[in-house]
Enzyme design. Sequence first.
Site, PDB file in Angstrom:
ATOM      1  N   PHE A  61     -15.069  54.792 -49.188  1.00  0.00           N
ATOM      2  CA  PHE A  61     -13.837  54.296 -49.810  1.00  0.00           C
ATOM      3  C   PHE A  61     -12.981  55.454 -50.301  1.00  0.00           C
ATOM      4  O   PHE A  61     -13.445  56.590 -50.451  1.00  0.00           O
ATOM      5  CB  PHE A  61     -14.174  53.355 -50.976  1.00  0.00           C
ATOM      6  CG  PHE A  61     -14.895  54.026 -52.121  1.00  0.00           C
ATOM      7  CD1 PHE A  61     -14.195  54.524 -53.212  1.00  0.00           C
ATOM      8  CD2 PHE A  61     -16.276  54.157 -52.101  1.00  0.00           C
ATOM      9  CE1 PHE A  61     -14.856  55.142 -54.257  1.00  0.00           C
ATOM     10  CE2 PHE A  61     -16.949  54.769 -53.151  1.00  0.00           C
ATOM     11  CZ  PHE A  61     -16.235  55.266 -54.236  1.00  0.00           C
ATOM     12  N   CYS A  62     -11.692  55.152 -50.538  1.00  0.00           N
ATOM     13  CA  CYS A  62     -10.745  56.124 -51.082  1.00  0.00           C
ATOM     14  C   CYS A  62      -9.691  55.345 -51.866  1.00  0.00           C
ATOM     15  O   CYS A  62      -9.804  54.145 -52.078  1.00  0.00           O
ATOM     16  CB  CYS A  62     -10.121  56.965 -49.975  1.00  0.00           C
ATOM     17  SG  CYS A  62      -9.171  55.997 -48.770  1.00  0.00           S
ATOM     18  N   THR A  63      -8.617  56.012 -52.268  1.00  0.00           N
ATOM     19  CA  THR A  63      -7.634  55.387 -53.153  1.00  0.00           C
ATOM     20  C   THR A  63      -6.888  54.248 -52.471  1.00  0.00           C
ATOM     21  O   THR A  63      -6.835  53.129 -52.982  1.00  0.00           O
ATOM     22  CB  THR A  63      -6.622  56.432 -53.667  1.00  0.00           C
ATOM     23  OG1 THR A  63      -7.334  57.513 -54.267  1.00  0.00           O
ATOM     24  CG2 THR A  63      -5.683  55.816 -54.692  1.00  0.00           C
ATOM     25  N   CYS A  81     -10.322  57.080 -46.060  1.00  0.00           N
ATOM     26  CA  CYS A  81     -11.591  56.518 -45.586  1.00  0.00           C
ATOM     27  C   CYS A  81     -11.494  56.037 -44.145  1.00  0.00           C
ATOM     28  O   CYS A  81     -12.497  56.006 -43.434  1.00  0.00           O
ATOM     29  CB  CYS A  81     -12.128  55.431 -46.512  1.00  0.00           C
ATOM     30  SG  CYS A  81     -11.006  54.168 -47.026  1.00  0.00           S
ATOM     31  N   ILE A 131      -9.295  51.442 -53.086  1.00  0.00           N
ATOM     32  CA  ILE A 131      -9.584  51.064 -54.470  1.00  0.00           C
ATOM     33  C   ILE A 131      -8.432  50.264 -55.075  1.00  0.00           C
ATOM     34  O   ILE A 131      -8.658  49.299 -55.815  1.00  0.00           O
ATOM     35  CB  ILE A 131      -9.823  52.331 -55.321  1.00  0.00           C
ATOM     36  CG1 ILE A 131     -10.970  53.157 -54.750  1.00  0.00           C
ATOM     37  CG2 ILE A 131     -10.103  51.961 -56.778  1.00  0.00           C
ATOM     38  CD1 ILE A 131     -10.978  54.597 -55.237  1.00  0.00           C
TER      39      ILE A 131
END
Length: 275
Positions: A181-183, A188, A210
Amino acid sequence: MASPFTIAALYRFASFADPEALAVELRDICARLGTCGTLILAREGINGTVAGSAEAIDALLAHIRTLPGCADLDVKFATAEEPPFARMKIKVKAEIVTLGAGDLDPASQAGRYLNPAEWNALIADPDTIVIDTRNAYEVAVGSFDRAIDPGTRSFREFPAWFDRFAEQLREEGREPRIAMFCTGGIRCEKSTALVRSRGFEHVYHLRGGILRYLEEMPEDQSRWQGDCYVFDERVSVGHGLTPGNHIICRSCGLAHRQGAAHVCVAEGDTASSQA
């Protein structure tokens, strides 16, 4: 009263045969629409943040969605009272988010998307490896339960970290499910393409990152811990995308919780900031 500026943060991994030609066309369209911000084009797709009137942004997004592979363009919206950018910049680069891992094709190689409910179920399994693809200063503000922090200072460091981690998994005879995952989703997508290129098939990532998770997942069902670092004046956000309680240290540039003790990397001291 509606805010005078609509802000659109967008990206899409696609296959552009001639990004230079697309950039010329976009420069003309953006000049006519009076937008500001930055768009980055590469053979692997488009990424950027633009602002303008609601009508201008609608028209620009409509055009971008006609580009090859961009019908499902990922866009997140915000508003502003003042112009958030000084001018419009359209750049052509080798990558729309720099990983430096050679010839990857996230448009076709990325891992399987999961919605927030599917994500919760996957990462609740103790046999799933959960990897935070963001940089260490972002992870320090908040992350998912059990997520591995690679400790990177830039996205370019991620491939070397993963190759070391992959060697460790192979020595242990493991081929686990990997959740990443990433922001907002872009890092990702690219990092899952990297992981699959290294021979791992059971690779998943959180659709919309996220930010979409915090927007959609009820807090009482959430597996997120802390706040999420964001690259704007809010510094961090929590569930419902409400502003967090973090500020940026003017000396070292790192985020820390307002009122809490902070060890400044630049100054080498500890202080309690009430700013």
